[in-house]
Design a protein around this motif. Structure first.
Motif, PDB file in Angstrom:
ATOM      1  N   ILE A   9       5.139  -0.963  -2.067  1.00 36.44           N
ATOM      2  CA  ILE A   9       4.937  -1.884  -0.928  1.00 36.44           C
ATOM      3  C   ILE A   9       3.432  -2.032  -0.754  1.00 36.44           C
ATOM      4  N   ASP A  10       2.904  -3.163  -1.182  1.00 31.22           N
ATOM      5  CA  ASP A  10       1.450  -3.308  -1.218  1.00 31.22           C
ATOM      6  C   ASP A  10       0.842  -3.180   0.186  1.00 31.22           C
ATOM      7  N   GLY A  11      -0.099  -2.248   0.281  1.00 29.07           N
ATOM      8  CA  GLY A  11      -0.841  -2.099   1.533  1.00 29.07           C
ATOM      9  C   GLY A  11      -0.089  -1.419   2.666  1.00 29.07           C
ATOM     10  N   SER A  47      -8.988  -1.374  -3.790  1.00 26.91           N
ATOM     11  CA  SER A  47      -8.652  -2.755  -4.100  1.00 26.91           C
ATOM     12  C   SER A  47      -7.289  -2.773  -4.796  1.00 26.91           C
ATOM     13  N   THR A  48      -6.493  -3.792  -4.528  1.00 32.09           N
ATOM     14  CA  THR A  48      -5.119  -3.853  -5.043  1.00 32.09           C
ATOM     15  C   THR A  48      -5.053  -3.675  -6.563  1.00 32.09           C
ATOM     16  N   ILE A  49      -5.873  -4.395  -7.286  1.00 34.70           N
ATOM     17  CA  ILE A  49      -5.748  -4.320  -8.750  1.00 34.70           C
ATOM     18  C   ILE A  49      -6.228  -2.988  -9.312  1.00 34.70           C
ATOM     19  N   ASP A 261      -0.492   1.144  -2.391  1.00 36.78           N
ATOM     20  CA  ASP A 261      -1.746   1.275  -3.141  1.00 36.78           C
ATOM     21  C   ASP A 261      -2.938   1.580  -2.235  1.00 36.78           C
ATOM     22  N   HIS A 262      -2.825   1.237  -0.971  1.00 39.27           N
ATOM     23  CA  HIS A 262      -3.872   1.479   0.025  1.00 39.27           C
ATOM     24  C   HIS A 262      -3.222   1.192   1.361  1.00 39.27           C
ATOM     25  N   GLY A 263      -3.928   1.438   2.454  1.00 30.69           N
ATOM     26  CA  GLY A 263      -3.405   1.070   3.759  1.00 30.69           C
ATOM     27  C   GLY A 263      -4.120  -0.167   4.266  1.00 30.69           C
TER      28      GLY A 263
END
Ligand SMILES: [Zn+2]
Length: 461
Positions: A9-11, A47-49, A261-263
Motif C-alpha cells: 500500500i504505497d505511502g 522516494s517511491t521508486i 514504502d514510506h509514510g
C-alpha cells in the motif's frame, strides 16, 4: 516452505494504519494481531521508486543507483529513469535463478519489464500499455481489454500530473485504476502458479498527497466539514475489504506481508532550494535558462546551471538533494560543504520559526561514488517542509510547484505486517529496515540469501 504474498500500500502511514484508523480496518487488524508488525524505516530519500526497489533487493539507494525520477545523462541532460537504470537484482531475479515462480504486479520502476520465471506487470512510470509493460506479452493484451486501459498504471499520464486533477475526478480515477489492478491480481492469484506474489497499490499515494488537508485539523490548509473529509479513510477501508477477499483466494499456508514504502506527513509548504542557492550566490543560471524561466515556475533542468560559475544546485521533491561542483570549488570543497550544511539547518519557516531539519551526507551510503549520489540530502523539518527545486517562483517559500500543490509529502517511516503459518512470533517489534524484507522473503522461500545483501532477515519465530 511457504508461498509469500505481498500486498503493498504505497505511502501507508503508521499513524493512520496502526493507530487512528485501525478499528476500521478489520483485515489488517487481524493480521497484526496474529503476526509480527513494525514501523519500517524507508530509504534515504523515502522516494517511491527507490523505496520499493530497495525493499525488493535488500540494497541501499546508492547500490540501486536510483535516487530520483530523473538523472543526469552523460551529456548533462535531464532524463527520466527506467528499470534499466537499476544496478542490482531484485527478489524475482534471484528467485528465477533458483527455479521459483514469481508474479510481480505494479512495482514502481519495472518498465521495461524483464523476463522472469513467471509474470511481471509494470507500474508507476510505465509509459503505456505495450510489450515493455508486461511479461509475457499476452498480459498486455488482457490489460487492453479493460474499460479504461489508459488509467491502468496511473491516474494521469506524466510525472505528478495527478496534482492537476480536480479532487472528485482524482478520487474517481483512483477507484477506476485500483479496480482494474485488483481484478487482474485476483485473476492471476487463482489461475497461475507462483511461489512469490508481489503487488503494489499506488492509489493510496495519489490520494494522500492531495487529501490530507481535508481530514487533518492541524493542517495549515485544513478545510472544515469538507465533503472529502472521509475520502482517504474510505479508500483504506475499501483496500482492507479487498484484502479480505484476496486472502480467501490464497493457497493454504501462504505467508502474507502488508507493507508500505514510506509514510506520509502533512505538508507545511515548500522551500525553493534553488532560489535560496541563487540568493546566496552559490548557483548561477545560464543566460538561456533566464530566458526560459517564467512566473509560476518551470521544472529545474541540469542544462540551466552555469557549471563554470555555480558551486551547488539542488534537486528533489519532499527531500532536497544538493550537488556540489568540484570543478568550481576545488580545494574549498570540504569547507564549503560544512558551511552549506550549517546554513541549511538555519533555514526558518515562513513565520520565522526554527525547523527540525535533518541532514545526511554521502557517508551513509554503500556506493557513495555513484554519480547520482548527492553530496547532501536534507529533510526540512523532518519532511514537514518539502523541497521545491523549480525555478521562477518568488522568494524561498512556495505552496505549489510548476505541476501543482501537495497536501502531504513522504515521511521517513512506513508500515510492515507479516502473518501466516511460518510466523509464530506474535508481537509488535522494534523498527525494521526496509532492506530486511528481501532476505526475509528469500528465507521463507528456502532460497540462499546472496552475500551482497548485508542486512539480516526479520525474526519470525
Ligand atoms: Zn510511495
Amino acid at each position: 516452505m511457504s508461498k509469500v504474498f505481498v500486498f503493498g500500500i504505497d505511502g501507508a502511514a503508521p499513524r493512520l494504519v496502526f493507530d487512528e484508523w485501525l478499528d476500521d480496518l478489520p483485515t489488517i487488524k487481524r493480521l497484526i494481531n496474529t503476526g509480527v508488525s513494525a514501523k519500517l524505516n524507508s530509504t534515504i530519500p523515502p522516494s517511491t521508486i527507490t523505496a520499493w526497489n530497495s525493499m525488493m533487493s535488500g540494497r541501499d539507494t546508492s547500490e540501486l543507483g536510483i535516487f530520483s525520477f530523473t538523472y543526469k545523462d552523460k551529456n548533462g541532460q535531464t532524463q527520466i529513469v527506467t528499470s534499466e537504470n537499476i544496478l542490482c537484482e531484485r527478489v524475482w531475479d534471484i528467485l528465477t535463478h533458483h527455479g521459483k515462480k514469481s508474479i510481480v504486479l505494479y512495482n514502481p520502476l519495472t518498465y521495461p519489464v524483464n523476463k522472469i520465471n513467471g509474470i511481471m506487470v509494470s507500474g508507476f512510470l510505465a509509459l503505456g500499455i505495450d510489450r515493455k509493460s508486461a511479461y509475457p506479452a499476452e498480459i498486455a493484451e488482457k490489460i487492453k481489454q479493460f474499460p479504461n486501459p489508459d488509467m491502468f498504471f496511473d491516474v494521469a499520464v506524466g510525472l505528478g500530473r495527478h496534482k492537476a486533477l480536480d479532487t472528485s475526478e482524482l478520487i474517481k480515477r483512483v477507484y477506476t485504476m485500483t479496480n482494474m489492478q485488483l481484478t487482474l491480481l485476483k485473476d492471476l492469484i487463482v489461475k497461475k502458479e507462483w511461489d512469490f506474489f508481489h503487488s503494489v497499490m499506488i492509489g493510496s499515494d495519489r490520494l494522500q498527497h492531495m487529501l490530507w488537508h481535508h481530514f487533518d485539523e492541524t493542517h495549515r490548509k485544513f478545510i472544515k466539514d469538507s465533503p472529502y473529509k472521509n475520502a482517504l479513510k474510505e479508500y483504506y477501508k475499501y483496500l482492507d475489504a479487498q484484502l479480505a477477499e484476496i486472502l480467501a483466494l490464497l493457497p493454504e499456508g501462504t505467508t502474507t506481508i502488508v507493507v508500505s514504502d514510506h509514510g506520509m506527513v502533512k505538508q507545511e509548504g515548500k522551500i525553493n532550494i534553488n532560489n535560496w542557492l541563487i540568493e546566496k550566490g552559490y548557483l548561477v543560471l545560464t543566460e538561456d535558462a533566464k530566458n526560459k524561466i517564467k512566473a509560476g515556475g518551470v521544472r529545474f533542468r541540469f542544462e540551466f546551471v552555469d557549471m563554470t560559475q555555480s558551486k551547488a544546485y539542488g534537486l528533489g521533491a519532499y527531500n532536497a538533494r544538493f550537488f556540489l561542483n568540484k570543478d568550481v570549488l576545488g580545494e574549498e570543497y570540504d569547507l564549503f560543504k560544512e558551511i552549506l550544511v550549517e546554513e541549511l539547518k538555519e533555514i526558518l519557516d515562513d513565520k520565522g520559526n526554527p525547523l527540525e531539519t535533518k541532514v545526511y551526507t554521502k557517508d551513509i551510503y554503500n556506493n557513495p561514488t555513484h554519480p547520482e549520489c548527492p553530496d547532501i540530502t536534507v529533510y526540512f523539518d523532518d519532511l514537514r517542509w518539502a523541497s521545491n527545486p523549480d525555478l521562477g517562483q518568488e522568494g524561498i517559500y512556495s505552496w505549489q510547484t510548476a505541476v501543482g500543490a501537495d497536501s502531504a509529502g513522504h515521511s521517513r517511516q512506513g508500515i510492515f505486517i507479516i502473518a501466516g503459518e511460518s510466523v509464530t512470533r506474535n508481537e509488535k517489534i522494534d523498527d525494521i529496515d526496509i532492506r530486511q524484507i528481501a532476505p526475509t522473503v528469500l528465507q521463507l522461500l528456502d532460497v540462499q540469501i546472496p552475500n551482497t545483501i548485508k542486512v539480516k532477515p526479520i525474526i519470525l519465530k
